[in-house]
Design a protein around this motif. Sequence first.
Motif, short mmCIF file in Angstrom:
data_model
loop_
_atom_site.label_atom_id
_atom_site.label_comp_id
_atom_site.label_asym_id
_atom_site.label_seq_id
_atom_site.Cartn_x
_atom_site.Cartn_y
_atom_site.Cartn_z
N VAL A 93 0.85 -1.19 0.00
CA VAL A 93 0.00 0.00 0.00
C VAL A 93 0.88 1.24 0.00
O VAL A 93 1.67 1.46 0.92
CB VAL A 93 -0.94 0.01 1.23
CG1 VAL A 93 -1.80 1.27 1.21
CG2 VAL A 93 -1.81 -1.23 1.23
N ASN A 94 0.75 2.07 -1.04
CA ASN A 94 1.49 3.33 -1.14
C ASN A 94 0.60 4.50 -0.78
O ASN A 94 -0.60 4.50 -1.09
CB ASN A 94 1.98 3.55 -2.58
CG ASN A 94 3.05 2.59 -3.01
OD1 ASN A 94 2.76 1.43 -3.31
ND2 ASN A 94 4.29 3.04 -3.05
N THR A 95 1.16 5.53 -0.15
CA THR A 95 0.45 6.79 0.02
C THR A 95 0.75 7.65 -1.20
O THR A 95 1.88 7.68 -1.70
CB THR A 95 0.90 7.53 1.29
OG1 THR A 95 2.30 7.82 1.21
CG2 THR A 95 0.63 6.69 2.53
N GLY A 96 -0.27 8.36 -1.68
CA GLY A 96 -0.10 9.14 -2.90
C GLY A 96 0.95 10.22 -2.79
O GLY A 96 1.60 10.58 -3.78
N SER A 97 1.15 10.76 -1.58
CA SER A 97 2.10 11.87 -1.40
C SER A 97 3.50 11.39 -1.05
O SER A 97 4.42 12.21 -0.91
CB SER A 97 1.60 12.80 -0.29
OG SER A 97 1.47 12.09 0.94
N GLY A 98 3.68 10.09 -0.89
CA GLY A 98 4.97 9.56 -0.46
C GLY A 98 6.06 9.73 -1.50
O GLY A 98 5.87 9.45 -2.68
N LEU A 99 7.23 10.21 -1.06
CA LEU A 99 8.38 10.36 -1.95
C LEU A 99 9.17 9.06 -1.99
O LEU A 99 9.12 8.26 -1.05
CB LEU A 99 9.28 11.50 -1.47
CG LEU A 99 8.65 12.88 -1.43
CD1 LEU A 99 9.66 13.90 -0.89
CD2 LEU A 99 8.17 13.31 -2.82
N TYR A 100 9.92 8.86 -3.07
CA TYR A 100 10.73 7.66 -3.20
C TYR A 100 11.97 7.76 -2.32
O TYR A 100 12.71 8.75 -2.37
CB TYR A 100 11.17 7.44 -4.65
CG TYR A 100 11.98 6.17 -4.85
CD1 TYR A 100 11.35 4.97 -5.15
CD2 TYR A 100 13.36 6.17 -4.68
CE1 TYR A 100 12.07 3.81 -5.30
CE2 TYR A 100 14.10 5.01 -4.84
CZ TYR A 100 13.44 3.83 -5.14
OH TYR A 100 14.17 2.68 -5.28
#
Length: 217
Positions: A93-100
């Motif tokens: 599950v990724n958060t849309g605002s998460g940076l790599y």
Amino acid sequence: RLNAGEFNSTSGLINSKSNNKKLIYNIFDIQEFGLPYRDRRRALNEMMYQQDMSNGEVRILPTLKVYNKMVDDTGLNELLSDIVKSGGEGLMVNTGSGLYVPKRTDDLLKVKQVQTMDMKVVDTELGTGKYFLCVGTLYCEAVLPNGDKISCAVGTGLSDEQRTRWAMYPMEIIGKIVEVSYFSLSQSKTSYGTTMYSLRFPRLKKVRTDKNETSTF
């Protein structure tokens, strides 16, 4: 994700000199450090539409579901159950605002379905440090209906009271059936290809005073 046997098999193919390795390279993200995941995903989707589908060696993995709210988990458990039934380990599950970032992050979480198995305690081992002179580990075994043998060391989930009691009176737990939670079966390099397995992340759930045989349920 690969289990121990699949990892060993894949590593062997990668290291082999054969040109026909029959491997598929799955892409689920791109290394763009300044872009949030929603933008990286948009770029991946554009690549997916442009991808030559005749080349089956490279595959961009699709997004299974998009949630508009952090609290909106509608259908998540059903989706997870379908993935596990089809042989998968779980969901990412990724958060849309998460940076790599090239490390573990709260913006990319694993969602797994914990399984349980009833196993027999065959031995105990004293711990160290905080658990010096207390039980640190329970050694447990079970046999599956197909004859596969499971053995693992369970060192978490024990209460301080249980650790102290079983250190003084080990026969109160040795030979007893305990319910152990785990994520999946695993094999080491030495057991790969045999009928011997262990458990990934085993944890003591409870002592089964109502049973005297091992089982997978």
